[in-house]
Write an enzyme that holds these catalytic residues in place. Structure first.
Site, PDB file in Angstrom:
ATOM      1  N   TYR A 154     108.083  25.392  -9.346  1.00 13.75           N
ATOM      2  CA  TYR A 154     109.430  25.497  -9.024  1.00 13.75           C
ATOM      3  C   TYR A 154     110.137  25.131  -7.920  1.00 13.75           C
ATOM      4  CZ  TYR A 154     114.111  27.752 -10.018  1.00 13.75           C
ATOM      5  OH  TYR A 154     115.345  28.152 -10.113  1.00 13.75           O
ATOM      6  N   ILE A 187     120.404  35.050  -8.577  1.00 14.32           N
ATOM      7  CA  ILE A 187     121.434  35.671  -9.438  1.00 14.32           C
ATOM      8  C   ILE A 187     120.867  36.323 -10.490  1.00 14.32           C
ATOM      9  CG2 ILE A 187     123.443  34.594 -10.770  1.00 14.32           C
ATOM     10  CD1 ILE A 187     123.612  33.584  -7.684  1.00 14.32           C
TER      11      ILE A 187
END
Length: 247
Positions: A154, A187
């Site tokens: 990632y 988030i």
């Protein structure tokens, strides 16, 4: 109405940040083309936009496939004739570290996150040029700026998005196409919630801000970069992370 009559493509719009961006952009007058691989959830986003009076098209879309990008751009041009904004939002997550990540898993993350963003820019730019210019917003991550104890694939993908953004910004400026990246912290979205536990999110205590971010926090940042308010902003990084990278 900060985006009145502008045409925007938003990937990954079935949920989370992409959905928040689609709803917000529509409220500000944009004509919205939304895409996602999750067709059922994408239809729900489409319905919500129509219910608030917006103009929207939804397209099932695997962002890692060249022919599907060609299809999305063709649909946009056929319906609206122009393209002003692209939000490269879609992506997938891996929390595995260096030794536990297989080559297959590593390549999968690059294929979706890095290749998907590359293809979006490549195929959106010609239509934006014909339209007189535009704005591309690539959603990277704080993991495109700093390291961690895991998430090797990632990190690689989001770091690549950060520098691809800068390279594209330099190359496309002559065509009045701006390219910027957003770097969210954690988030509260369906993707980030996959690593949450009954005790909360494992990264929450590492942020100075006492609460995790919401999809709308990223959507408002994208709205600024998409609008003419940021007409002299290109090749930049907008960090929206509750102070995580300030430490």
């Amino acid at each position: 109405m900060r985006l009145e009559n502008k045409v925007v493509i938003i990937t990954g719009a079935a949920s989370g940040q992409g959905k928040a961006e689609a709803l917000l952009f529509s409220k500000h007058g944009a004509k919205v083309v939304i895409s996602d691989i999750n067709e059922d959830a994408l239809y729900e986003t489409e319905t919500e936009i129509k219910n608030q009076g917006g103009e929207v098209i939804s397209v099932k879309h695997n962002i890692s496939l060249e022919e599907e990008w060609e299809n999305v751009i063709a649909i946009t041009e056929d319906r609206f004739g122009i393209l002003d904004i692209l939000i490269n939002n879609a992506g997938i997550l891996s929390r595995k570290g260096l030794q536990s990540t297989s080559l297959e898993e590593f390549n999968q993350i690059q294929t979706v996150n890095t290749q998907g963003t590359f293809l979006g820019m490549k195929y959106a730019a010609p239509l934006m040029e014909k339209s007189g210019g535009g704005s591309i917003v690539n959603i990277s991550s704080i993991y495109g700026l700093v390291g961690s104890e895991g998430s090797i694939s990632y990190h690689a993908s989001k770091g690549a998005i950060r520098l691809m953004t800068k390279s594209a910004a330099v190359q496309l400026s002559k065509d009045f196409i701006r390219v910027n990246s957003i770097h969210p912290g954690v988030i509260e979205t369906p993707m980030s919630n996959t690593i949450a536990t009954s005790d909360g999110h494992p990264l929450e205590s590492k942020f100075p801000w006492p609460k995790l971010g919401q999809p709308e926090d990223i959507a408002y940042g994208a709205l600024y970069l998409a609008s003419d308010e940021s007409k002299f902003v290109t090749g930049s990084e907008l960090v929206i992370d509750g102070g995580y990278t300030a430490q």
